[in-house]
Structure formats: C-alpha cells, structure tokens
Scaffold this motif. Structure first.
Motif, mmCIF file in Angstrom:
data_model
loop_
_atom_site.group_PDB
_atom_site.id
_atom_site.type_symbol
_atom_site.label_atom_id
_atom_site.label_comp_id
_atom_site.label_asym_id
_atom_site.label_seq_id
_atom_site.Cartn_x
_atom_site.Cartn_y
_atom_site.Cartn_z
ATOM 1 N N TYR A 132 -3.697 4.933 -6.784
ATOM 2 C CA TYR A 132 -4.315 6.153 -6.940
ATOM 3 C C TYR A 132 -3.738 7.161 -7.857
ATOM 4 O O TYR A 132 -2.336 7.192 -7.898
ATOM 5 C CB TYR A 132 -4.646 7.013 -5.619
ATOM 6 C CG TYR A 132 -5.753 6.294 -4.932
ATOM 7 C CD1 TYR A 132 -7.074 6.259 -5.123
ATOM 8 C CD2 TYR A 132 -5.219 5.411 -3.691
ATOM 9 C CE1 TYR A 132 -8.062 5.724 -4.369
ATOM 10 C CE2 TYR A 132 -6.487 4.712 -2.950
ATOM 11 C CZ TYR A 132 -7.740 4.861 -3.334
ATOM 12 O OH TYR A 132 -8.616 4.147 -2.557
ATOM 13 N N HIS A 133 -4.168 7.674 -8.653
ATOM 14 C CA HIS A 133 -3.557 8.480 -9.775
ATOM 15 C C HIS A 133 -2.790 7.678 -10.586
ATOM 16 O O HIS A 133 -1.602 7.877 -11.003
ATOM 17 C CB HIS A 133 -2.805 9.559 -9.058
ATOM 18 C CG HIS A 133 -3.499 10.629 -8.068
ATOM 19 N ND1 HIS A 133 -4.691 11.270 -8.444
ATOM 20 C CD2 HIS A 133 -3.308 10.775 -6.805
ATOM 21 C CE1 HIS A 133 -4.985 12.290 -7.494
ATOM 22 N NE2 HIS A 133 -4.299 11.755 -6.423
ATOM 23 N N THR A 145 -1.840 9.395 -1.110
ATOM 24 C CA THR A 145 -2.608 9.266 -2.274
ATOM 25 C C THR A 145 -2.397 10.698 -3.327
ATOM 26 O O THR A 145 -2.894 10.663 -4.123
ATOM 27 C CB THR A 145 -3.817 9.188 -2.043
ATOM 28 O OG1 THR A 145 -4.338 10.244 -1.434
ATOM 29 C CG2 THR A 145 -4.199 7.778 -1.583
ATOM 30 N N CYS A 146 -1.245 11.369 -2.912
ATOM 31 C CA CYS A 146 -1.098 12.645 -3.708
ATOM 32 C C CYS A 146 -0.257 12.273 -4.865
ATOM 33 O O CYS A 146 0.371 11.276 -4.869
ATOM 34 C CB CYS A 146 -0.358 13.748 -2.795
ATOM 35 S SG CYS A 146 1.412 13.188 -2.234
ATOM 36 N N ARG A 147 -0.444 13.015 -5.880
ATOM 37 C CA ARG A 147 0.211 12.775 -7.108
ATOM 38 C C ARG A 147 1.681 12.854 -7.149
ATOM 39 O O ARG A 147 2.359 12.083 -7.928
ATOM 40 C CB ARG A 147 -0.299 13.808 -8.158
ATOM 41 C CG ARG A 147 -1.859 13.813 -8.561
ATOM 42 C CD ARG A 147 -2.169 14.718 -9.410
ATOM 43 N NE ARG A 147 -3.593 14.264 -9.948
ATOM 44 C CZ ARG A 147 -4.260 15.081 -11.007
ATOM 45 N NH1 ARG A 147 -3.510 16.200 -11.502
ATOM 46 N NH2 ARG A 147 -5.675 14.978 -11.249
ATOM 47 N N SER A 163 -5.533 -5.580 -8.687
ATOM 48 C CA SER A 163 -6.615 -4.870 -8.311
ATOM 49 C C SER A 163 -7.895 -5.173 -9.150
ATOM 50 O O SER A 163 -7.979 -6.124 -9.899
ATOM 51 C CB SER A 163 -6.392 -3.515 -8.873
ATOM 52 O OG SER A 163 -7.661 -2.500 -8.466
ATOM 53 N N THR A 223 0.957 -1.110 -0.035
ATOM 54 C CA THR A 223 0.139 -0.077 0.155
ATOM 55 C C THR A 223 0.914 1.361 -0.056
ATOM 56 O O THR A 223 2.233 0.847 0.127
ATOM 57 C CB THR A 223 -0.914 0.082 1.325
ATOM 58 O OG1 THR A 223 -1.741 1.359 1.000
ATOM 59 C CG2 THR A 223 -0.236 0.201 2.547
ATOM 60 N N HIS A 234 -10.150 -2.989 -9.855
ATOM 61 C CA HIS A 234 -10.665 -1.663 -10.670
ATOM 62 C C HIS A 234 -10.591 -1.922 -12.078
ATOM 63 O O HIS A 234 -10.245 -2.720 -12.847
ATOM 64 C CB HIS A 234 -9.647 -0.602 -10.233
ATOM 65 C CG HIS A 234 -9.908 -0.006 -8.656
ATOM 66 N ND1 HIS A 234 -9.509 -0.846 -7.600
ATOM 67 C CD2 HIS A 234 -10.141 1.250 -8.460
ATOM 68 C CE1 HIS A 234 -9.859 -0.116 -6.646
ATOM 69 N NE2 HIS A 234 -10.256 1.133 -6.893
#
Length: 252
Positions: A138-139, A113-115, A161, A109, A163
């Motif tokens: 994320y991103h 989650t920032c770019r 994942s 993990t 997703h």
C-alpha cells in the motif's frame, strides 16, 4: 561413520547458519551439548529467517523470538532478514535499529499500511540492497519516493501482486530508481505504454522479470527493442530473452 554431535564446531556452525532461525532458536540447541554450543556462536546468526515460524504462535511471542535472535547475533554483521506473515511493527523497528549492516529484507506482509513505514525502513536501513515483497505494498508511490530519497544502495526490488501499475508508478520506476539492476514485477497488470516507459527509463537493468503479468499483450519487436539494453528479460513462465544476443530461451 561419524556422528553429527562429533563434528567439529566450525562445521556445525556453517551448517546451522543455513537453518531457519526458528529451528535455530527452538530445536537445534536441545539436541546435545555440541549443538547447543554451535547454536550460541554469533557466526550462525548472520541470516535471520523467520518465515518458518508457525502461524499458531501468538504475534507477541513472534516479537520476542525476533528480539532474542537479534540479541544473540553479532548485530552489525546481520546481512539478511526474512520476517513471517504475522508480526508486530515493533519487531521490524528493533531489527532496523539494531542491525545497521542489513542488506536484504524479505516481507510476506506488513502489519501497518501508513505511509511513514517506507520512509522509516529506508532511512534506517541505509545499506539495504535487496527488498523482496510477497504482497502489494500500500502506498507504493510513497515507497518509490522513499527509495529515491533514502534507498540509494537498493539494487534489487521484487514485488509479487495482481494489482495494476499506474502511470505515475511506471514513471516512478523509470525515473526515480536510477540504481535498480534487478526488477521483478511478477503478476502485475501493466499497460503496454507503461511497460515501455519502464523499459526505456531503467537504463541500468540487468534482469527484468514480468512473468505472469498481463495488460501489455504479446512481446513484439517494439518491446524487445526497448529491452535491448537488459541482459535478461523474462516475460512468461516458459520464455525469456537473452538480449545480449537476442536469443529466445526456454526456462525449465
């Protein structure tokens, strides 16, 4: 029968180099003097695997363990790092800053989650060849762009994942990752047209794994033709195609 503590130090080092880093830090040095000496040798610290660190350990202490292990290693010769499920971003920053020879990174993990995180990883880990993610990043779009700009040595990407792969992401895999040879997208939902886009665009693939993926229906002749340049195309838990001779094989 020879006792473990009587083994030559070089033999102990080779064995301990295969032990997870948590055990190498916290348990093996306490057994005896010869084991303690072997654990202090930098040759035993080329692979730093923290994924066995218990979740009960405070996250701040995980950072301390990471820093201690990195400091005990011969930093330029650390080639692989696997981080636990819970860690502070500072632990990853320290690894990237201190281990310039890092070639393989495995993450369960990410704490942020920032770019910016993907650009930081690939700007610092310029020699990174293998990235394994046991989660949906994320991103993901930004990760693909960061690899395109800075991850020129990356040849293996694995993401697990459930997703959905978007059209842009499929296009990104196909057009922005020219050096990828091993691509694992287990569990994703991939539309048929997006799967074909990836197959046709990733011309350098050696292995492509879409095991447990949904969305593209059955693997027919059109898909197999698009995958004909790939040495091994895996599409279910029990079947794969060796496209070199177009033979279907069972996976045990």
């Amino acid at each position: 029968m020879a006792k473990w503590e009587e083994l030559y130090i070089d033999c102990l080092i080779q064995v301990f180099a295969k032990v997870d880093t948590y055990g190498l830090l916290c348990f093996l040095p306490l057994v005896c003097k010869s084991w303690y000496k072997a654990c202090r040798d930098k040759s035993a610290w080329k692979i730093l695997d923290f994924q066995c660190v218990p979740e009960s350990i405070m996250i701040s202490n995980v950072t301390k363990l990471v820093r201690l292990a990195v400091d005990r290693s011969d930093k330029p010769n650390v080639t692989k790092v696997a981080l636990p499920k819970w860690f502070e971003i500072g632990a990853l920053d320290y690894i990237l800053d201190q281990c310039p020879g890092l070639k393989s990174l495995a993450l369960l993990t990410l704490p942020e989650t920032c770019r910016r995180i993907w650009y930081c990883i690939f700007r610092q880990a310029k020699n990174l060849e293998v990235l394994e993610l046991e989660f949906f990043p994320y991103h993901l779009d930004d990760m693909i762009i960061a690899i395109n700009y800075h991850g020129h040595n990356l040849i293996s990407l694995s993401i697990s994942s459930n997703h959905r792969i978007t059209k842009w992401q499929a296009s990104g895999f196909a057009n922005l990752l020219p050096n990828i040879k091993y691509l694992n997208l287990k569990g994703f939902h991939i539309k048929r047209e997006y799967l074909l886009m990836i197959l046709k665009g990733c011309t350098g693939l050696i292995v492509f794994d879409v095991t447990d993926c949904t969305g593209f229906g059955c693997v027919d002749n059109v898909i197999l033709e698009a995958a004909s340049h790939i040495d091994k195309f895996l599409f279910s838990q029990h079947r794969s195609i060796n496209t070199t001779n177009q033979s279907s094989v069972a996976i045990n």
